[in-house]
Design a protein around this motif. Structure first.
Motif, mmCIF file in Angstrom:
data_model
loop_
_atom_site.group_PDB
_atom_site.id
_atom_site.type_symbol
_atom_site.label_atom_id
_atom_site.label_comp_id
_atom_site.label_asym_id
_atom_site.label_seq_id
_atom_site.Cartn_x
_atom_site.Cartn_y
_atom_site.Cartn_z
ATOM 1 N N UNK A 17 20.093 36.684 60.877
ATOM 2 C CA UNK A 17 19.276 37.002 61.814
ATOM 3 C C UNK A 17 17.840 37.083 61.873
ATOM 4 N N UNK A 18 17.458 37.589 60.646
ATOM 5 C CA UNK A 18 15.725 37.841 60.540
ATOM 6 C C UNK A 18 15.204 36.511 60.196
ATOM 7 N N UNK A 19 16.039 35.606 59.686
ATOM 8 C CA UNK A 19 15.469 34.156 59.383
ATOM 9 C C UNK A 19 15.553 33.466 60.721
ATOM 10 N N UNK A 20 15.978 33.641 61.693
ATOM 11 C CA UNK A 20 16.454 32.892 62.828
ATOM 12 C C UNK A 20 15.305 32.659 63.841
ATOM 13 N N UNK A 21 14.203 33.358 63.664
ATOM 14 C CA UNK A 21 13.217 33.282 64.618
ATOM 15 C C UNK A 21 11.748 33.554 63.927
ATOM 16 N N UNK A 22 10.701 33.296 64.641
ATOM 17 C CA UNK A 22 9.398 33.868 63.977
ATOM 18 C C UNK A 22 8.893 34.856 65.059
ATOM 19 N N UNK A 23 8.124 35.856 64.542
ATOM 20 C CA UNK A 23 7.497 36.807 65.557
ATOM 21 C C UNK A 23 8.203 38.245 65.218
ATOM 22 N N UNK A 24 7.719 39.214 64.438
ATOM 23 C CA UNK A 24 8.367 40.383 64.194
ATOM 24 C C UNK A 24 7.516 41.542 64.096
ATOM 25 N N UNK A 25 7.756 42.818 64.796
ATOM 26 C CA UNK A 25 7.175 43.939 64.460
ATOM 27 C C UNK A 25 7.760 44.712 63.441
ATOM 28 N N UNK A 26 7.377 45.397 62.393
ATOM 29 C CA UNK A 26 8.110 46.176 61.552
ATOM 30 C C UNK A 26 7.371 47.753 61.696
ATOM 31 N N UNK A 27 7.963 48.924 61.916
ATOM 32 C CA UNK A 27 7.379 50.186 61.904
ATOM 33 C C UNK A 27 7.922 50.898 60.593
ATOM 34 N N UNK A 28 7.064 51.165 59.933
ATOM 35 C CA UNK A 28 7.369 52.195 58.777
ATOM 36 C C UNK A 28 7.658 53.609 59.281
ATOM 37 N N UNK A 29 8.952 54.130 58.799
ATOM 38 C CA UNK A 29 9.247 55.528 59.294
ATOM 39 C C UNK A 29 9.068 56.518 58.451
ATOM 40 N N UNK A 30 9.216 57.893 58.679
ATOM 41 C CA UNK A 30 9.516 59.160 57.806
ATOM 42 C C UNK A 30 10.894 59.585 58.697
ATOM 43 N N UNK A 31 11.598 59.632 57.703
ATOM 44 C CA UNK A 31 13.079 60.074 58.383
ATOM 45 C C UNK A 31 13.393 61.165 57.639
ATOM 46 N N UNK A 32 14.468 62.219 58.372
ATOM 47 C CA UNK A 32 15.374 63.264 57.534
ATOM 48 C C UNK A 32 16.630 62.800 57.779
ATOM 49 N N UNK A 33 16.885 61.613 58.369
ATOM 50 C CA UNK A 33 18.367 61.426 58.514
ATOM 51 C C UNK A 33 18.705 60.506 57.344
ATOM 52 N N UNK A 34 20.097 60.323 57.038
ATOM 53 C CA UNK A 34 20.567 59.613 55.971
ATOM 54 C C UNK A 34 20.330 58.174 56.376
ATOM 55 N N UNK A 74 2.565 41.272 72.854
ATOM 56 C CA UNK A 74 3.724 41.822 73.202
ATOM 57 C C UNK A 74 3.853 43.106 72.044
ATOM 58 N N UNK A 75 2.890 43.412 71.287
ATOM 59 C CA UNK A 75 3.077 44.430 70.433
ATOM 60 C C UNK A 75 3.130 45.874 71.059
ATOM 61 N N UNK A 76 2.460 46.192 72.044
ATOM 62 C CA UNK A 76 2.708 47.671 72.818
ATOM 63 C C UNK A 76 4.101 47.630 73.391
ATOM 64 N N UNK A 77 4.780 46.456 73.878
ATOM 65 C CA UNK A 77 6.007 46.551 74.390
ATOM 66 C C UNK A 77 7.154 46.943 73.263
ATOM 67 N N UNK A 78 6.778 46.326 71.975
ATOM 68 C CA UNK A 78 7.721 46.155 71.160
ATOM 69 C C UNK A 78 7.686 47.494 70.469
ATOM 70 N N UNK A 79 6.295 48.044 70.062
ATOM 71 C CA UNK A 79 6.438 49.239 69.489
ATOM 72 C C UNK A 79 6.857 50.549 70.330
ATOM 73 N N UNK A 80 6.683 50.211 71.647
ATOM 74 C CA UNK A 80 7.227 51.154 72.517
ATOM 75 C C UNK A 80 8.633 51.375 72.580
ATOM 76 N N UNK A 81 9.317 50.331 72.478
ATOM 77 C CA UNK A 81 10.583 50.240 72.402
ATOM 78 C C UNK A 81 11.208 51.098 71.025
ATOM 79 N N UNK A 82 10.479 50.738 69.801
ATOM 80 C CA UNK A 82 10.831 51.507 68.628
ATOM 81 C C UNK A 82 10.475 53.285 68.684
ATOM 82 N N UNK A 83 9.351 53.421 69.436
ATOM 83 C CA UNK A 83 9.436 54.953 69.643
ATOM 84 C C UNK A 83 10.557 55.416 70.433
ATOM 85 N N UNK A 84 10.928 54.584 71.609
ATOM 86 C CA UNK A 84 12.076 55.218 72.276
ATOM 87 C C UNK A 84 13.470 55.258 71.630
ATOM 88 N N UNK A 85 13.636 54.343 70.611
ATOM 89 C CA UNK A 85 14.724 54.317 69.939
ATOM 90 C C UNK A 85 14.816 55.115 68.935
#
Length: 456
Positions: A17-34, A74-85
């Motif tokens: 799936x990650x090789x199937x297209x071009x154009x990705x946004x990646x957010x590094x996260x701090x997490x307290x879940x497993x 599309x960056x703001x739209x994509x990172x907005x989705x990540x925030x909500x997720x």
């Protein structure tokens, strides 16, 4: 609130799936879940979120979330989705997942820095599970969860701002400050444990707790003036007061999200979710009402003859058990006992649909291989052994009928029995035994597979 089946994809399919297209946004996260040890794709609310595993090519890798993003526009739209997720994932998983930074590029790069980490440890290769996480469509709920995520992250970093974020969970839901204050006053007495103890301590000092939380907490953190009350970062007493009060406002925020906004977390979802709802269209409403009230309807024949695929979450249907025919064996007191038989009538599986409690159970003691006109072959042995040992090893069995969402069974907890080898080793051992001996592993009368014993 929608809590749909969420498909999780692991392994090589994720890499495809990650090789199937071009154009990705990646957010590094701090997490307290497993955090998952390897990449997993989560299909949630119409988008695919790739949780990048903590291990890559045998080396440590930063926890990140990757999502498709066509370009700079599309960056703001994509990172907005990540925030909500991350907001709903934080609430659902009982911790926090907070974005530390992000980057965009043609390939799904990783984002790493000192603020990208997972503090709770690592989930196994396929053990990460946020299935039936609620889909947030209400703007007020979205805001409350955003402030909750922010508060949980700051809880470990800055008590004053954590207090303010938790207070905003409630404040954001009221136009009228008096109604907000009344809600807090009305719910303070629900607090228990450390929060309840702090409430009792304040009251014993003659303090109005609701007013104290607003004046000495919310306003003192948010404002600073020469004469007004503030939280002074240099005064130890101010810091201690806020730290002691933080547990109160955090618990009130949790109560508001849970009881007023009715957003389930993973624990409450497990306790309350009716597993049989996806199959409601199969039986008419009157029959379902009788079943859920613990009655015994006269006719549940609509279940007879249905084609059902049996699988183990998250791997999907088991080859050889993907076209089982359903037969109703018994109905009593809201519970339906069903038999599932494969096309060659060489494999039998038994399940209980408990409409009273909204649960589905599988019976390992009663299923097995059948010997009739056709004899079980090696494929049947492998299919049944896969089902038996994966369920015995605490795998979650799923039944899929047509286009309906899969319904999941309760985990089987073996009593006075244990596995002495891995699940895969046990499956291969049964297949090898069949090859060597060509003798029945079971029958309709005696079908129980025993966990294999180790040669050591």
């Amino acid at each position: 609130m929608k809590t749909p089946y969420i498909r999780h994809t692991f392994g090589e399919e994720v890499a495809k799936k990650l090789r199937s297209r071009r154009g990705w946004l990646t957010a590094g996260v701090a997490s307290s879940i497993s955090w998952p040890s390897f990449d997993v794709c989560i299909e949630y609310a119409g988008d695919e979120y790739f949780l990048r595993g903590s291990e890559l090519d045998g080396k440590a890798s930063p926890p990140c979330i990757t999502i498709a993003c066509g370009g700079d526009k599309d960056v703001d739209v994509a990172i907005g989705k990540v925030y909500r997720f991350t907001s709903i994932l934080s609430w659902f998983a009982g911790g926090y997942v907070d974005v530390s930074g992000y980057l965009w590029g043609s390939h799904p790069m990783l984002y790493g820095s000192r603020t990208v980490y997972s503090s709770m440890g690592i989930a196994g290769p396929k053990s990460f599970n946020c299935n039936h996480m609620p889909v947030i469509e209400d703007e007020n709920v979205r805001k409350a969860l955003a402030f909750w995520r922010e508060g949980r992250r700051l809880d470990e970093v800055h008590d004053s701002y954590a207090f303010l974020s938790f207070y905003k969970v409630i404040e954001s839901q009221f136009r009228d400050g008096r109604r907000r204050g009344k809600w807090i006053t009305d719910h303070i007495d629900q607090l228990t444990d450390r929060a309840g103890e702090r409430v009792a301590e304040l009251r014993s000092a003659g303090i109005d707790v609701s007013e104290h939380l607003f004046e000495s907490g919310r306003c003192a953190v948010a404002h600073a003036s020469l004469d007004g009350e503030i939280v002074d970062p240099d005064i130890p007493a101010d810091r201690k007061r806020l730290s002691a009060d933080l547990v109160i406002i955090e618990e009130l925020a949790r109560i508001y999200i849970r009881d007023e906004l009715k957003v389930p977390d993973s624990r409450s979802q497990y306790r309350t979710r009716d597993r049989l709802v996806p199959w409601d269209e199969i039986l008419n409403a009157d029959i379902r009402t009788v079943l859920r009230s613990g009655g015994t309807p006269e006719d549940v024949s609509a279940l007879n003859g249905l084609t059902v695929a049996i699988g183990i979450w998250p791997d999907g249907p088991i080859v050889g058990l993907d076209r089982m025919t359903m037969h109703v064996d018994a109905v009593e007191n809201g519970v339906i006992r069903i038999l599932l038989v494969n096309e060659r009538q060489t494999v039998l599986l038994v399940f209980w649909l408990d409409y009273r409690s909204g649960r589905v159970h599988t019976s390992l003691e009663e299923g097995g291989l059948l010997y009739g006109e056709d004899k079980p072959d090696e494929n049947d042995v492998r299919a049944y052994a896969t089902f038996f040992f994966k369920v015995f090893g605490n795998g979650i069995a799923e039944l899929t009928c047509g286009d309906f969402e899969p319904i999941d069974c309760e985990v089987v907890i073996p009593v006075n029995m244990m596995m002495t080898m891995s699940v895969e080793e046990a499956i291969e051992a049964r297949v090898e035994q069949f090859r060597k001996e060509q003798v029945p592993m079971g029958s309709a009368e005696s079908t129980v597979l025993e966990p294999p014993k180790s040669d050591n």
